[in-house]
Design an enzyme around this catalytic site. Structure first.
Site, PDB file in Angstrom:
ATOM      1  N   SER A  58       0.856  -1.183   0.000  1.00  0.00           N
ATOM      2  CA  SER A  58       0.000   0.000   0.000  1.00  0.00           C
ATOM      3  C   SER A  58       0.900   1.245   0.000  1.00  0.00           C
ATOM      4  O   SER A  58       1.816   1.319  -0.802  1.00  0.00           O
ATOM      5  CB  SER A  58      -0.962  -0.036   1.193  1.00  0.00           C
ATOM      6  OG  SER A  58      -2.038   0.842   0.982  1.00  0.00           O
ATOM      7  N   ASP A  94      -8.653  -5.636  -5.307  1.00  0.00           N
ATOM      8  CA  ASP A  94      -8.204  -4.485  -4.522  1.00  0.00           C
ATOM      9  C   ASP A  94      -8.495  -3.171  -5.243  1.00  0.00           C
ATOM     10  O   ASP A  94      -7.992  -2.942  -6.345  1.00  0.00           O
ATOM     11  CB  ASP A  94      -6.701  -4.617  -4.266  1.00  0.00           C
ATOM     12  CG  ASP A  94      -6.127  -3.439  -3.504  1.00  0.00           C
ATOM     13  OD1 ASP A  94      -6.905  -2.712  -2.860  1.00  0.00           O
ATOM     14  OD2 ASP A  94      -4.890  -3.270  -3.550  1.00  0.00           O
ATOM     15  N   HIS A 111      -6.120  -6.589  -1.328  1.00  0.00           N
ATOM     16  CA  HIS A 111      -5.019  -5.701  -0.963  1.00  0.00           C
ATOM     17  C   HIS A 111      -3.874  -6.456  -0.283  1.00  0.00           C
ATOM     18  O   HIS A 111      -4.066  -7.101   0.743  1.00  0.00           O
ATOM     19  CB  HIS A 111      -5.577  -4.635  -0.016  1.00  0.00           C
ATOM     20  CG  HIS A 111      -4.764  -3.397   0.098  1.00  0.00           C
ATOM     21  ND1 HIS A 111      -4.439  -2.608  -0.981  1.00  0.00           N
ATOM     22  CD2 HIS A 111      -4.218  -2.778   1.178  1.00  0.00           C
ATOM     23  CE1 HIS A 111      -3.744  -1.560  -0.578  1.00  0.00           C
ATOM     24  NE2 HIS A 111      -3.583  -1.645   0.730  1.00  0.00           N
TER      25      HIS A 111
END
Length: 486
Positions: free
Chosen positions: A167, A429, A454
């Protein structure tokens, strides 16, 4: 007594928004809860510079880091896990795919907590004046200084360093290799949004597509429920029933468009969070709610015995409350405003919320608005998100827009001129919409994993993992193995 920390979601990252060591992302919603009762690695501390870009400022502070040398073989590489917009979880020093790679390659592993998150407090408080020292550029300079000093003091000068992150930290991993190529040999930039944008309605578009992947009627039912709810909000006579239906902590009061947007976004967050973390293997982190999946939510939305789509939407909210042991849902924007403007390290938003939203207002944007017609939610447009930058930090819309342009100019957005960076992303995601999903070149490969969410490739392997996820982990390892020979 078990202490539980509420962590806001990476980008709305964030955002989220649930946050963990490798970053996540949403700014609001129920988020995730973590059980910090069982430490698995001792805190260690590194003397770090406060401002890397002002030689006249000699102030320093203590940055937290962790070490695992269980797999290290003399001459082996050095793995550096980059912390993100929340407390660094030491559980990652005993779990995760990166340790599987470390064991095979004989690597020593470090994890560095991001400045202003967790226990890494560079300043006395979180005032806007002090938050000027919070940025991705300062964080990268932290990584560079940490890497340089640790190499010299730990006998690792001639070792090849590999950066890992997921991320927002995935973005940092890519940018670390881009900006400090002499210090980091390769990077694994998982679920990394590398293009900054003020308005990010594509997030909710992917949420809709991901819901439809389970049941084509699911996003249509969610949209119908959202539309009914907005219609109900138009008449204050309905507020008592809405308060009861969604088990709100106090009677619903809608006095401004911001009040309405905050309420609607909070409820939409149930679906946004579940989609982003769908079927992840995060039990080792002490995460609650991993059993709630897209399939579960769409099953509730399809259950006609619960009533109309509005009633099923409320049932989803109650399911999430039960899962997280919440007695009620607080949808007061005024309370959120008080929390987010509390500048104390003991404040209710000091776990990451105040800091991360500041970064979105000064660097990234990433606002997950309902401005696109091709998604199932409504009621929280871009203006609502941008206004919070002014409310929380006195940052104008013009300043925000200029900062996002500057971020893309500095890092290059999608136009990455580097090598030895691999970009894994999952098709479910929502963050893949701002990531690299196709190869840029032989040494800038993308690993696009169908049906995963994710940062899925970062979690420990599970016998129930889909074949494509297993193959993706192997593919990433082969890249590392090859690059470490170069």
């Amino acid at each position: 007594m078990v202490s539980r920390t509420y962590i806001f979601n990476v980008g709305n990252f964030a955002f989220l928004f649930a946050i963990f060591v490798v970053g996540e992302g949403r700014i609001k919603g129920f988020g995730r809860f973590y059980d910090w009762q069982k430490p698995v690695s001792d805190d260690q501390w590194f003397i770090q510079k406060l401002d890397h870009f002002n030689g006249a400022d000699g102030r320093v502070w203590k940055q937290r880091y962790f070490v695992n040398d269980a797999f290290y073989k003399m001459g082996g590489p050095v793995f550096l896990m980059i912390g993100g917009e929340g407390p660094a979880n030491p559980a990652w020093m005993q779990h995760g795919t990166w340790l599987t790679y470390a064991e095979k390659l004989g690597a020593i592993c470090f994890m560095l907590e991001h400045r202003f998150y967790g226990k890494s407090h560079p300043t006395d408080d979180l005032s806007t004046e002090n938050l000027r020292f919070l940025s991705s550029r300062q964080a990268l300079a932290d990584l560079a200084h940490f890497r340089t000093v640790m190499a010299e003091t730990q006998g690792l000068v001639n070792r090849k360093w590999v950066a890992f992150g997921g991320s927002y930290p995935g973005s940092l991993a890519a940018w670390f290799r881009l900006k400090y190529p002499h210090l980091v040999h390769a990077s694994v930039a998982t679920s990394a949004p590398i293009h900054a944008t003020v308005n990010f309605p594509e997030y909710l578009e992917v949420v809709g597509h991901s819901l439809a992947s389970e049941n084509t009627d699911c996003p249509l039912l969610v949209k119908k429920a959202s539309d009914i709810l907005i219609e109900q909000l138009s008449d204050p006579a309905n507020y008592d029933n809405i308060t009861k239906d969604f088990n709100l902590c106090s009677k619903l009061e809608i006095q401004t468009e911001t009040d309405s947007a905050y309420f609607l976004e909070t409820l939409a967050g149930n679906f946004m969070d579940v989609v982003q973390y769908n079927e992840d293997n995060r039990g080792f982190e002490g995460v609650v709610g991993t059993n709630i999946t897209i399939k579960v939510l769409c099953g509730v939305m399809a259950d006609t015995s619960l009533g109309d789509p509005y009633a099923r939407y409320a049932a989803v909210a109650r399911l999430m409350m039960d899962t997280f042991s919440m007695k009620c849902v607080d949808v007061s924007f005024n309370k959120n405003l008080r929390d987010m403007t509390n500048t104390s390290w003991d404040g209710p938003a000091a776990g990451g919320g105040r800091q991360w939203v500041y970064q979105t207002c000064t660097e990234f944007g990433f606002y997950q608005s309902t401005d696109s017609p091709n998604q199932p939610f409504a009621g929280f447009p871009l203006e609502y998100h941008v206004k919070q930058c002014a409310d929380f930090y006195n940052i104008t819309a013009e300043q925000l827009a200029a900062s996002v342009v500057e971020t893309n100019e500095y890092y290059g957005s999608y136009d990455i001129h580097s090598d030895r960076i691999v970009f894994p992303n999952g098709s479910i995601d929502p963050w893949h919409a701002l990531g690299i999903t196709q190869d840029i070149g032989a040494d800038l490969p993308a690993v696009f994993i169908k049906g995963t969410a994710h940062c899925a490739n970062m979690y420990p392997a599970n016998s129930k993992d889909p074949l494509q996820l297993t193959l993706a982990r192997d593919h990433i390892f082969l890249h590392l193995q090859q690059w470490l020979k170069q």
